[in-house]
Write a protein that holds these residues in place. Structure first.
Motif, PDB file in Angstrom:
ATOM      1  N   THR A 265       0.173  -9.297   2.314  1.00  0.00           N
ATOM      2  CA  THR A 265       0.356 -10.554   3.029  1.00  0.00           C
ATOM      3  C   THR A 265       1.834 -10.927   3.006  1.00  0.00           C
ATOM      4  O   THR A 265       2.436 -11.016   1.937  1.00  0.00           O
ATOM      5  CB  THR A 265      -0.471 -11.680   2.384  1.00  0.00           C
ATOM      6  OG1 THR A 265      -1.858 -11.442   2.637  1.00  0.00           O
ATOM      7  CG2 THR A 265      -0.090 -13.044   2.943  1.00  0.00           C
ATOM      8  N   THR A 266       2.397 -11.155   4.169  1.00  0.00           N
ATOM      9  CA  THR A 266       3.805 -11.563   4.264  1.00  0.00           C
ATOM     10  C   THR A 266       3.954 -13.030   4.628  1.00  0.00           C
ATOM     11  O   THR A 266       5.027 -13.607   4.429  1.00  0.00           O
ATOM     12  CB  THR A 266       4.556 -10.713   5.304  1.00  0.00           C
ATOM     13  OG1 THR A 266       3.891 -10.814   6.569  1.00  0.00           O
ATOM     14  CG2 THR A 266       4.601  -9.249   4.866  1.00  0.00           C
ATOM     15  N   THR A 267       2.894 -13.637   5.184  1.00  0.00           N
ATOM     16  CA  THR A 267       2.930 -15.054   5.545  1.00  0.00           C
ATOM     17  C   THR A 267       1.709 -15.738   4.949  1.00  0.00           C
ATOM     18  O   THR A 267       0.584 -15.279   5.106  1.00  0.00           O
ATOM     19  CB  THR A 267       2.935 -15.252   7.069  1.00  0.00           C
ATOM     20  OG1 THR A 267       4.103 -14.633   7.622  1.00  0.00           O
ATOM     21  CG2 THR A 267       2.954 -16.733   7.424  1.00  0.00           C
ATOM     22  N   LEU A 268       1.967 -16.879   4.306  1.00  0.00           N
ATOM     23  CA  LEU A 268       0.930 -17.575   3.554  1.00  0.00           C
ATOM     24  C   LEU A 268       0.825 -19.025   3.997  1.00  0.00           C
ATOM     25  O   LEU A 268       1.836 -19.721   4.090  1.00  0.00           O
ATOM     26  CB  LEU A 268       1.279 -17.519   2.057  1.00  0.00           C
ATOM     27  CG  LEU A 268       0.403 -18.311   1.085  1.00  0.00           C
ATOM     28  CD1 LEU A 268      -1.031 -17.807   1.125  1.00  0.00           C
ATOM     29  CD2 LEU A 268       0.969 -18.210  -0.326  1.00  0.00           C
ATOM     30  N   GLY A 269      -0.396 -19.456   4.283  1.00  0.00           N
ATOM     31  CA  GLY A 269      -0.659 -20.873   4.475  1.00  0.00           C
ATOM     32  C   GLY A 269      -1.051 -21.460   3.134  1.00  0.00           C
ATOM     33  O   GLY A 269      -2.205 -21.333   2.703  1.00  0.00           O
ATOM     34  N   ASP A 270      -0.085 -22.066   2.442  1.00  0.00           N
ATOM     35  CA  ASP A 270      -0.303 -22.571   1.081  1.00  0.00           C
ATOM     36  C   ASP A 270      -0.838 -23.999   1.161  1.00  0.00           C
ATOM     37  O   ASP A 270      -0.074 -24.946   1.332  1.00  0.00           O
ATOM     38  CB  ASP A 270       1.007 -22.518   0.292  1.00  0.00           C
ATOM     39  CG  ASP A 270       0.851 -23.091  -1.105  1.00  0.00           C
ATOM     40  OD1 ASP A 270      -0.252 -22.963  -1.673  1.00  0.00           O
ATOM     41  OD2 ASP A 270       1.816 -23.693  -1.617  1.00  0.00           O
ATOM     42  N   TRP A 271      -2.157 -24.134   1.012  1.00  0.00           N
ATOM     43  CA  TRP A 271      -2.845 -25.419   1.167  1.00  0.00           C
ATOM     44  C   TRP A 271      -2.812 -26.132  -0.175  1.00  0.00           C
ATOM     45  O   TRP A 271      -3.714 -26.003  -0.995  1.00  0.00           O
ATOM     46  CB  TRP A 271      -4.275 -25.182   1.630  1.00  0.00           C
ATOM     47  CG  TRP A 271      -4.773 -26.098   2.700  1.00  0.00           C
ATOM     48  CD1 TRP A 271      -4.740 -25.895   4.044  1.00  0.00           C
ATOM     49  CD2 TRP A 271      -5.431 -27.364   2.514  1.00  0.00           C
ATOM     50  NE1 TRP A 271      -5.330 -26.946   4.703  1.00  0.00           N
ATOM     51  CE2 TRP A 271      -5.763 -27.869   3.784  1.00  0.00           C
ATOM     52  CE3 TRP A 271      -5.755 -28.118   1.395  1.00  0.00           C
ATOM     53  CZ2 TRP A 271      -6.408 -29.072   3.981  1.00  0.00           C
ATOM     54  CZ3 TRP A 271      -6.400 -29.334   1.573  1.00  0.00           C
ATOM     55  CH2 TRP A 271      -6.712 -29.799   2.863  1.00  0.00           C
TER      56      TRP A 271
END
Length: 441
Positions: A116-122
């Motif tokens: 994973t290179t892009t993360l939606g950090d909720w």
């Protein structure tokens, strides 16, 4: 700026109109993709021989509560209600800024390790500005691309999102890191009053931010209609789970450009309900994917993609047999679609579709190399299916914005042992805050 030429791989670009996989070179100039094609000549360039590998766009994990990394596997047998009781009822208030930092650092490094290179950090445990800053710094230190979706523990329905914190983060902590952008992790119309829901949506729209919210089962609460009437549903709206939203609501939301994120393993395991993958596909749309919580499930997006694919195929096969009395002759969903959910659709959900999710000239150089020579993948007859069959051990290299974050199957970061020690100490202390019905460290 450095130039790197990736040569010899099979490349899955995810670009419409191109083959599913093709033998091509990829030229990286600085943080961007400069060329994709056969036999690229590029003097004064570092050449990386990726023969026998499959190169894909970096995966996009559109929904992860990274702040829970220190509690890995503690809730593997929890139902949704047990999770809410033990974690959100008993544990969240015991987090320090240091806990937020180490979980976000370790969680983001794990995501890189998994491709994973892009993360939606909720991040809905920003108890204070210091907690938020520590979480942001953990992401930045890991070197992942991320949308930091700022949130707080559950509030009273009439309490709006803390906009002073949103503006503070926009002015400094997030703006100072090139790979990070800001979004809002809203309680959303299902869990706030109509007036509060409208105000929160409007605040996000005025700032041009992605607003993301949970919806796990049940008919839409009155707040949904209030947001619709205010005309605030848009491509900047992301709904996580979306389970039990009626088809007329799904159709209306999709027409407004709203994106949906499903976290299939956790939705099925904890009891959220049936993932809405099929409902979206029937409306000619598609989900993005997330892994949700390391507390209960592993943070591997390729696993989420396989589960989403197999679950939907299973539902479709069962329906076909019920309707016809016969087995289906063709698969209802393809491996290519599942990989799209993990790349293109994730980029769209996080408002980054013009930057990541495809290997294309002008896009950010976020890519993953999978070693298809490995015994568990060889022979790789179908490159797309091979990618979905890959595990962490097969992910040889990970690049974010033209910078290697993993090479030769190892993360390029120092002091991993120190990170592990801090993560263990954080998790053991936090677990002591959970009552006798929960796990004990």
């Amino acid at each position: 700026m450095s130039r790197v030429l990736l040569r010899g791989a099979q490349v899955i670009t995810m670009v419409p109109g191109r083959p599913d996989a093709e033998h091509a070179d990829v030229l990286v100039d600085g943080d961007r993709i400069a060329a994709v094609g056969e036999n690229i000549e590029a003097p004064d360039t570092e050449i990386v021989d990726f023969s026998g590998r499959i190169v894909i766009p970096g995966l996009v994990n559109a929904h992860l509560h990274t702040w829970q990394t220190a509690l890995r596997s503690a809730g593997a047998d929890w139902t949704l209600m047990e999770y809410l009781t033990h974690l959100h009822g008993e544990c969240v208030g015991h987090y320090t800024p240091a806990d937020m930092h180490i979980s976000n650092l370790a969680g983001a490094l794990n995501q890189l390790n998994c491709g994973t290179t892009t993360l939606g950090d909720w991040c809905h445990n920003a108890l204070s500005p210091e907690h938020a800053d520590a979480a942001v710094e953990g992401l930045a230190q890991a070197g992942i691309r991320a949308v930091f979706l700022h949130g707080t523990p559950y509030r009273a329905p009439d309490t709006p999102h803390p906009l002073t914190e949103i503006d503070r983060l926009l002015e400094g902590p997030v703006r100072d890191h090139a790979l990070l952008t800001l979004g809002m992790a809203l309680q959303g119309p299902q869990y706030t009053s109509p007036d509060t829901a409208v105000a929160d949506f409007r605040a996000g729209a005025e700032r041009g931010l992605v607003v993301s919210m949970h919806q796990s089962g049940g008919e839409p609460a009155p707040g949904w209609e209030a947001v619709r009437a205010a005309g605030l549903f848009s491509p900047l709206t992301n709904i996580v789970h979306g389970i039990d939203l009626p088809d007329d609501w799904l159709k209306m939301l999709l027409e407004a450009g709203v994106t949906f994120t499903t976290t299939p393993e956790n939705e099925l395991g904890q009891g959220h309900g049936t993932p809405i993958t099929g409902s979206l596909l029937r409306l000619h749309a598609a989900p993005s994917l997330g892994t949700d919580i390391d507390t209960a499930v592993p943070g591997k997006l390729l696993t989420a993609a396989r589960i989403a694919l197999a679950h939907q195929r299973g539902l479709d096969h069962a329906q076909h047999r019920q309707e016809t009395g016969m087995h289906a002759n063709t698969a209802s969903v393809t491996a290519k679609q599942a990989l799209t959910w993990a790349t293109v659709e994730g980029a769209k959900a996080l408002g980054l579709a013009d930057q990541v999710g495809r290997i294309e000239v002008g896009m950010q150089a976020d890519m993953v190399a999978i070693d298809a020579r490995a015994f568990n993948l060889w022979p790789a007859h179908d490159p797309v299916a091979t990618v979905l069959h890959a595990d962490i051990a097969n992910i040889e290299a990970v690049m974010v914005a033209g910078t290697w974050r993993k090479r030769d199957h190892a993360l390029l970061t120092s002091q991993l042992d120190d990170v592990k020690d801090q993560l263990r100490e954080s998790g053991e202390r936090l677990l002591r805050s959970i009552g006798p019905a929960g796990p004990q460290a």
